[in-house]
Enzyme design. Structure first.
Site, short mmCIF file in Angstrom:
data_model
loop_
_atom_site.label_atom_id
_atom_site.label_comp_id
_atom_site.label_asym_id
_atom_site.label_seq_id
_atom_site.Cartn_x
_atom_site.Cartn_y
_atom_site.Cartn_z
N HIS A 199 -0.48 -44.80 -8.50
CA HIS A 199 -0.93 -45.91 -8.98
C HIS A 199 -0.91 -45.73 -10.68
O HIS A 199 -1.58 -46.39 -11.05
CB HIS A 199 -2.26 -46.27 -8.43
CG HIS A 199 -2.68 -46.19 -7.03
ND1 HIS A 199 -2.86 -45.24 -6.17
CD2 HIS A 199 -2.37 -47.17 -6.03
CE1 HIS A 199 -2.91 -45.31 -5.07
NE2 HIS A 199 -2.43 -46.66 -4.67
N HIS B 296 3.97 -50.20 -3.42
CA HIS B 296 4.63 -48.95 -3.00
C HIS B 296 6.02 -49.06 -2.17
O HIS B 296 6.21 -48.18 -1.41
CB HIS B 296 3.61 -48.03 -2.51
CG HIS B 296 2.53 -47.70 -3.32
ND1 HIS B 296 2.42 -47.34 -4.28
CD2 HIS B 296 1.27 -48.17 -2.80
CE1 HIS B 296 1.12 -47.00 -4.87
NE2 HIS B 296 0.38 -47.75 -3.91
#
Lengths: 357, 357
Positions: A219, A57
């Site tokens: 995700h 991320h």
């Protein structure tokens, strides 16, 4: 799988080695357990802020370590929660005697491991409070979450609370502020394409050439609906209206009660946005989105906010909480007050953050 | 084609509208002809710096307009040179009486149109000097270029010359500095994937699932060689050694001679890197590269520079000169001296720039 990596199992380690070499004035890296921490830690008398979560991320969280933001960040493997020993070691390393705030995104693994780390830190005499970020309005309960997922508001909370800690807020006050940021923030994302986790080697999900996923998780976990591709204006409207029109949201979360010395249930309620609110508008790239597309989304978001009577007082546009090379975006709106605006504008010096206005 | 856009023909216009809404304190946008300029332009008595080129490379150039960097940027359609009327209007708008430097990347269309704009500006009594950036060591002569293409060093020249102008350098001195940055800078890029130009609707080139292109241009024009995918370390080594071991490079460029009032041929020679040089190391994402991969490249680059006796004194890591959603990276090394380091460290406030160290 096409990636600028060596072995999949070395991605996080080598990324951290690169960060250590690139930004020695700002951060240091501890290996085994892995965490990134402020070069000048511990800062005596300052509340320390620790966050973390799966890698993939970036720049969140490691890129947000530095003066005015996080004291430490604990990266797990890609899309995998870090382990309690990481958070414990990071917490011990950065505690300057004024206690440590854990900012935790609402994923079951993250919560469990941060809670264990907090308990161990308590056992070693370190004050730790934990605040959960659960701002994603897309879905209730998801692949890795009970309740709403923690997404865009995480970035904003780390900046605002980091500034507050720098300014001398005590631990309880920083935690209360973080809770306020969370209940004032709402986010929703979408994906045009999937991403590929290095150690998996194939796309996380399949999307048809004319399809997109609305309400995607960071995700690649399923969103609210899969639909035919639409225009930027239509997509922005779907995301923005989901965020703006989301009703008051009540839930119970566990927080550490210092007085009782135990975890207690706390009822939180997010107030809905209402006409006249001042907001920070955050248009986030999922990572692989061409930079030219983000202002196109912002342009429509600005129009919608204006129509709804929300005044954008600050913004942030760019890739800040990403999903590797995923194409798509998320929109976060955060209701702001003068205290939060002042903290937003405070100086920050980290490897990964550039500011909007 | 999957993009966060409305109509392909509206991409640049709507991007600029978004920029105008997002950063009113920093920049203004002029439409028809299109250019982004400093909100406080013209700055009386300061040399103004104008750059531009095809869109699709964001944040370059529009994201680099602001205090301490560009005074104006002229975006063409995606991967298409801007037209002379854009550069002329931008030049007239930002000229504060101390003259205007045009920073031009070496693409035939850009050169021709910037030269026409400069001639028209001269006709209106505005002093304009032009410096060409041709730093790409990958190929000599390419699809849109005679000689070397202008790539990563462009970003660095805009920052360094922007700081110099802010500091009060006069036009000749800013131009001489820009020329120095160009001859001290070398770049080479690679692509793992193609990108798709909105109004074309299909990938610019095809690459097999196990192939990559070394020495790619920022418009997807062919590179030096196509080969089987290699590891990040091997790719970094190929790029870095091409840059470091590039021999002295001589060529003739056209520059405006104020005294003669005409364009003259100037012979430039890039000195090769040598042991003991101080360098700025710039690892650039082509746009769609996951952020986690860039420090992996930097890590190897750092090792190679050390081995070659080059001391990295500053760095920049991130997506700064991109090719839409292309995955890949470029490596730029710029030989630095104390003057350049001081200017690199000077404050800058633009929509699109965050700093390394």
């Amino acid at each position: 799988m096409k990636k600028l990596i060596n072995k999949p199992e070395d991605v996080v380690k080598e990324e951290l080695e690169g960060i250590a070499l690139a930004y020695p004035d700002l951060v240091k890296v501890h290996f085994e357990p892995n965490f990134v921490y402020r070069a000048d830690a511990p800062v005596k008398g300052k509340v320390a802020i620790v966050s973390g979560g799966g890698s993939g991320h970036e720049p969140m969280h490691g890129g947000f370590v530095g003066v005015g933001m996080l004291d430490a960040a604990c990266p797990g493997a890609v899309f995998t929660s870090p382990t309690p020993d990481q958070m414990l070691e990071a917490t011990k390393t950065v505690d300057g005697g004024a206690g440590v705030l854990h900012i935790v995104k609402n994923y079951s693994g993250d919560i469990m491991n941060f809670e264990m780390a907090a308990d161990m830190a308590h056992g070693e005499g370190i004050r730790v409070l934990s605040i959960l970020i659960d701002d994603d309005v897309a879905v209730k309960d998801s692949l890795y979450t009970q309740g709403r997922r923690g997404t865009g508001t995480t970035v904003l909370s780390e900046k605002i609370c980091g500034a507050a800690a720098e300014k001398g807020y005590d631990l309880k006050r920083v935690a209360a502020l973080c809770r306020k940021v969370n209940i004032n923030g709402r986010c929703m994302g979408m994906a045009l394409t999937s991403c590929t986790v290095p150690h998996v080697g194939r796309p996380t999900f399949e999307l048809g050439e004319d399809e997109m996923e609305i309400g995607i998780g960071i995700h690649g976990e399923p969103g609210r609906l899969r639909m035919k591709l639409k225009s930027a204006d239509e997509i922005t409207e779907m995301l923005a209206l989901s965020v703006i029109e989301d009703p008051a949201y009540s839930r119970t979360v566990r927080e550490w009660d210092e007085a009782k010395g135990e975890w207690v249930d706390v009822v939180l309620q997010d107030p809905p946005f209402k006409e006249g609110d001042q907001v920070l508008a955050f248009v986030n790239s999922m990572g692989g989105t061409p930079a030219i597309e983000l202002p196109i989304v912002y342009r429509k978001l600005h129009e919608i906010c204006e129509k709804k009577g929300l005044k954008i007082v600050r913004n942030l546009i760019g890739p800040y909480i990403t999903s590797l090379e995923m194409q798509g975006c998320s929109i976060t709106l955060l209701k702001m007050d003068d205290e939060m605006i002042g903290l937003w504008d405070a100086p920050v010096k980290t490897p990964g953050l550039r500011w909007g206005t």
